[in-house]
Each structure stands twice: as structure tokens, then as C-alpha cells.
Enzyme design. Structure first.
Site, PDB file in Angstrom:
ATOM      1  N   GLY A 290      47.515  38.153  41.014  1.00  0.00           N
ATOM      2  CA  GLY A 290      46.381  38.298  41.989  1.00  0.00           C
ATOM      3  C   GLY A 290      45.757  37.121  42.774  1.00  0.00           C
ATOM      4  N   LEU A 291      44.964  37.441  43.802  1.00  0.00           N
ATOM      5  CA  LEU A 291      44.615  36.172  44.616  1.00  0.00           C
ATOM      6  C   LEU A 291      43.810  35.213  44.065  1.00  0.00           C
ATOM      7  CD1 LEU A 291      43.513  38.419  47.593  1.00  0.00           C
ATOM      8  CD2 LEU A 291      45.538  37.190  47.427  1.00  0.00           C
TER       9      LEU A 291
ATOM     10  N   GLY B 114      40.792  33.442  43.011  1.00  0.00           N
ATOM     11  CA  GLY B 114      39.266  33.909  43.120  1.00  0.00           C
ATOM     12  C   GLY B 114      39.244  35.268  42.602  1.00  0.00           C
TER      13      GLY B 114
ATOM     14  N   GLY C  71      39.995  36.746  39.546  1.00  0.00           N
ATOM     15  CA  GLY C  71      39.445  36.597  38.167  1.00  0.00           C
ATOM     16  C   GLY C  71      40.451  36.649  37.179  1.00  0.00           C
ATOM     17  N   LYS C  72      41.828  36.055  37.631  1.00  0.00           N
ATOM     18  CA  LYS C  72      42.753  36.096  36.514  1.00  0.00           C
ATOM     19  C   LYS C  72      42.408  35.259  35.534  1.00  0.00           C
ATOM     20  CE  LYS C  72      45.601  34.313  39.540  1.00  0.00           C
ATOM     21  NZ  LYS C  72      44.735  34.162  40.529  1.00  0.00           N
TER      22      LYS C  72
ATOM     23  N   SER D 273      51.284  34.053  41.521  1.00  0.00           N
ATOM     24  CA  SER D 273      52.535  34.763  41.368  1.00  0.00           C
ATOM     25  C   SER D 273      52.991  35.628  42.539  1.00  0.00           C
ATOM     26  CB  SER D 273      53.112  35.517  40.247  1.00  0.00           C
ATOM     27  OG  SER D 273      52.161  36.084  39.424  1.00  0.00           O
TER      28      SER D 273
END
EC number: 2.7.1.25
Length: 199
Positions: free
Chosen positions: A34-35, A37, A39-40, A108
Site C-alpha cells: 500500500g501507499l 502512510g 498503515g502497513k 511494493s
């Protein structure tokens, strides 16, 4: 990448199945994408803790952390981003072979790279978790101040602003971090792992 004909693979006398049996659960890669920020890292940290508290063998690989050591010689060009993910995929595979539920948190951005990691693993050993959150919300959060720097031109090739992010088309799990709490996201992933008999 140089290759040698003089390198031989040495099998362990302890199999992955034996390790899984001893651990009492399957091993797999739980791959957060994910982008920046979105929350990964936040959700992956909470997931690792929950799995550990439940007595599972687990370890988390984080995008920022590996760039302090294993991948510190890589930049953020498309080629270096791909090599970053390739290396992490190989490390994650070793950890799956060791019987661990391996949690990874990497932007990724390229589908091809994520699918390359999936191809390293056996069927059902790659669980893609799309950390869905709009660019607007990620930029509002901006925990590291990166979006601000990207907007000012200080960071070139920043995913979501000046470099592409290819969202997963058919991830195993999608968590909506724009609207759900950390606890809800972790609960959703744990539920998936139980329903599919990983744990």
C-alpha cells in the site's frame, strides 16, 4: 547478477512440514502492500504482536528497517525498488521454510514484483494484504513528512505522487485503513488465517 556453476544447494534434514507440525501452524508470507502512510507498518506490528501472543512463530520484515542493513545499498529508482522486493522475497521464503508466519510491510508498488515473490513460494504461501487508503488520507496523515517533501520536489519518484502505485487486483485480503481501526484490521486478517486453516 553473476552466477556460478560451482554452487550446490544443500537440503536440510528438517523439513518445512516438520517445522510446521512442531509449531502447530502453517507457515506463509503475509505481504502488506500500500501507499506510504496507509498503515502497513502500524497494522503489521499489531498483527505480529497478536500472532506472537497466540503462541505462533512469527517475524516481521519492514520496508524501512531492511534499508538500514540488507538493502542499504539500494535507492528508489524503479530498478532498485524491484531489487529491494526481490531480496525481501528471498528472505521471506527462507523464513517460510523455517516454519514462520512471516509478516512483511513494503510499499511494493509494482504488481510484477509482488507476483515474482508469489512465484517463489508454494501455493497458498503468499497472502497479499492490500492496505487500502486514498492518497488524500495518506497525505493528511503523513507520519514521516514524506508527502510534504515529495510535493516540494525534495523527494523525486515518490509513490503515489510522482511515481506509480499498481494496486492489487485480486488480493487475498483488503483492509480499509481509511475507515477501520487497527484492531478491526488485525481481527480481519486473523479471521482469514483461521478460516483458511493457517492457524
Amino acid at each position: 547478477m553473476s552466477e556460478s556453476n560451482h554452487i550446490t544447494w544443500h537440503d536440510s534434514e528438517v523439513t518445512k512440514k516438520q517445522r510446521q507440525h512442531k509449531n502447530g501452524h502453517k507457515s506463509a508470507v503475509i505481504w502488506f502492500t500500500g501507499l506510504s502512510g496507509s498503515g502497513k507498518s502500524t497494522v503489521s506490528v499489531a498483527l505480529e504482536k497478536e500472532l506472537f501472543n497466540e503462541g505462533k512463530q512469527t517475524y516481521r520484515l519492514d520496508g524501512d528497517n531492511v534499508r538500514h542493513g540488507l538493502n542499504k545499498n539500494l535507492g528508489f529508482s524503479p530498478e532498485d525498488r524491484s531489487e529491494n522486493i526481490r531480496r525481501i522475497g528471498e528472505v521471506a521464503k527462507l523464513m517460510v521454510d523455517a516454519g514462520a508466519l512471516t509478516v512483511t510491510a513494503f510499499i511494493s508498488p509494482y504488481k510484477e514484483d509482488r507476483e515474482g515473490v508469489r512465484a517463489l513460494l508454494e501455493d497458498n504461501e503468499f497472502i497479499e494484504v492490500y492496505t487500502k487508503c486514498s492518497v488524500e488520507e495518506c497525505e493528511k496523515r503523513d507520519p514521516k513528512g514524506l508527502y510534504k517533501k515529495a510535493r516540494s520536489g525534495e523527494i523525486p519518484e515518490f509513490t503515489g505522487i510522482s511515481a506509480p502505485y499498481q494496486a492489487p487486483e485480486n488480493p487475498e485480503i483488503t483492509i480499509d485503513t481509511e475507515h477501520d481501526t487497527i484492531e478491526q484490521s488485525v481481527e480481519q486478517i486473523i479471521r482469514y488465517l483461521k478460516e483458511h486453516e493457517y492457524i
